[in-house]
Design an enzyme around this catalytic site. Structure first.
Site, mmCIF file in Angstrom:
data_model
loop_
_atom_site.group_PDB
_atom_site.id
_atom_site.type_symbol
_atom_site.label_atom_id
_atom_site.label_comp_id
_atom_site.label_asym_id
_atom_site.label_seq_id
_atom_site.Cartn_x
_atom_site.Cartn_y
_atom_site.Cartn_z
ATOM 1 N N SER A 153 0.849 -1.190 0.000
ATOM 2 C CA SER A 153 0.000 0.000 0.000
ATOM 3 C C SER A 153 0.880 1.233 0.000
ATOM 4 C CB SER A 153 -0.894 0.018 1.249
ATOM 5 O OG SER A 153 -1.558 1.266 1.383
ATOM 6 N N TYR A 166 -0.882 -0.505 9.996
ATOM 7 C CA TYR A 166 -1.096 -0.943 8.612
ATOM 8 C C TYR A 166 0.104 -0.572 7.730
ATOM 9 C CZ TYR A 166 -3.654 -1.142 4.108
ATOM 10 O OH TYR A 166 -4.063 -1.406 2.831
ATOM 11 N N LYS A 170 2.542 -3.075 5.693
ATOM 12 C CA LYS A 170 2.611 -2.989 4.232
ATOM 13 C C LYS A 170 4.029 -2.687 3.752
ATOM 14 C CE LYS A 170 -1.630 -3.866 2.983
ATOM 15 N NZ LYS A 170 -1.908 -5.175 2.326
#
Length: 292
Positions: A153, A166, A170
């Site tokens: 991401s 997150y 990622k």
């Protein structure tokens, strides 16, 4: 004739959103697909349900394709190996592994807890590792190469407010992918990173409400499918940012700030400060994750 006739693909988190469109297009191009989805909520909560995976399998079969469902969790080693075994048991092999499963537990860092950190890293980073390892081992055993695409991401590659857990996971996935790409060359296994921007249940309250059509996940999947074709046999270790009919290659850029003779004394702090100030206007600008 499809571009992937005779190929067998595993797609994790394929019950909706990007995973669903990946699975549908892979099947449309001739691949047999194992549709994995635990069936939980977007934050990973709930006991799971077979309905999401079953629905995608039904779509594929209704269109004349081949697919079976798998309901295992990517965080469970036995389940991860079971997903790959489902490919072998139902279709004889595995050629393609798309690591797509994910959850969100967003908080600003001041509100981050160990539990919120651990569960996101477990699903994204460890989950990608477990499924990739199971698929990798089988591909090596088969000896016929393979394709692997891991979902990172821009939150990890560039940064995004409120997503330290997150983003860290990622970024780890991108690092894992770059190393696997190097190791996979002699085995004919290509490994690439996808950084998608798409409307899904993970992003529907993050993106503006008026971009649902513009950011449709169907606009990401063609890149994933192309990377699985024979045409992409020499494409590996790359990072692709894909969304809203825009495909960009994200690559490292090195900008020299201060160059000196390595045999000289170290720069002083003042010298470094002067070079920083002199070059700063030429530094690459920071991108916003959804800066389309």
């Amino acid at each position: 004739m499809g571009r992937l006739d005779g190929k067998v693909a595993l797609v994790t988190g394929a019950g909706g959103g990007l995973g669903r469109t990946h699975a549908l297009l892979l099947a449309e191009e001739g691949a047999a697909v194992v549709v994995n989805d635990l069936g939980g909520a977007r934050d990973g909560s709930g006991d799971g349900s077979s309905a999401m995976a079953d629905s995608v399998v039904a779509e594929i079969r209704a269109a004349g394709g081949q697919a079976v469902a798998d309901y295992g969790s990517v965080t469970d080693e036995a389940a991860a190996r079971g997903m790959v075994q489902a490919c072998v048991d139902n279709f004889g092999k595995i050629d393609i592994c798309i690591n797509n499963a994910g959850i969100l537990r967003d908080k600003s860092f001041k509100n981050m807890t160990n539990d919120l950190w651990d569960v996101v890293v477990d699903v994204h980073l460890r989950g990608t590792y477990l499924v990739a390892k199971a698929a990798w081992d089988r591909m090596l055993e088969q000896g016929t190469g393979g394709r692997m695409i891991n979902t990172s991401s821009t939150s990890g590659l560039i940064g995004n407010f409120g997503q330290t857990n997150y983003g860290a996971a990622k970024a780890g996935i991108a690092g894992l992918t770059r190393v696997l790409a190097l190791e996979g060359i002699k085995y004919g296994i290509t490994v690439n990173t996808l950084a998608p921007a798409a409307w899904s249940r993970l992003t529907e309250d993050i993106m503006p409400q008026d971009v649902e059509q513009q950011m449709a996940p169907e606009k990401v999947s063609p890149v994933v499918v192309w990377l699985c074709t024979d045409e992409a046999a020499n494409v590996t270790g790359r990072q692709f940012f894909v969304g809203a009919n825009r495909v960009s290659l994200l690559s490292w850029r090195v900008d020299d700030i201060a160059l000196g003779d390595p045999t000289d004394n170290p720069f002083s702090v003042d010298e470094i400060g002067e070079r920083m100030a002199a070059t700063m206007e030429d530094w690459p600008r920071l991108l916003r994750p959804m800066d389309l």
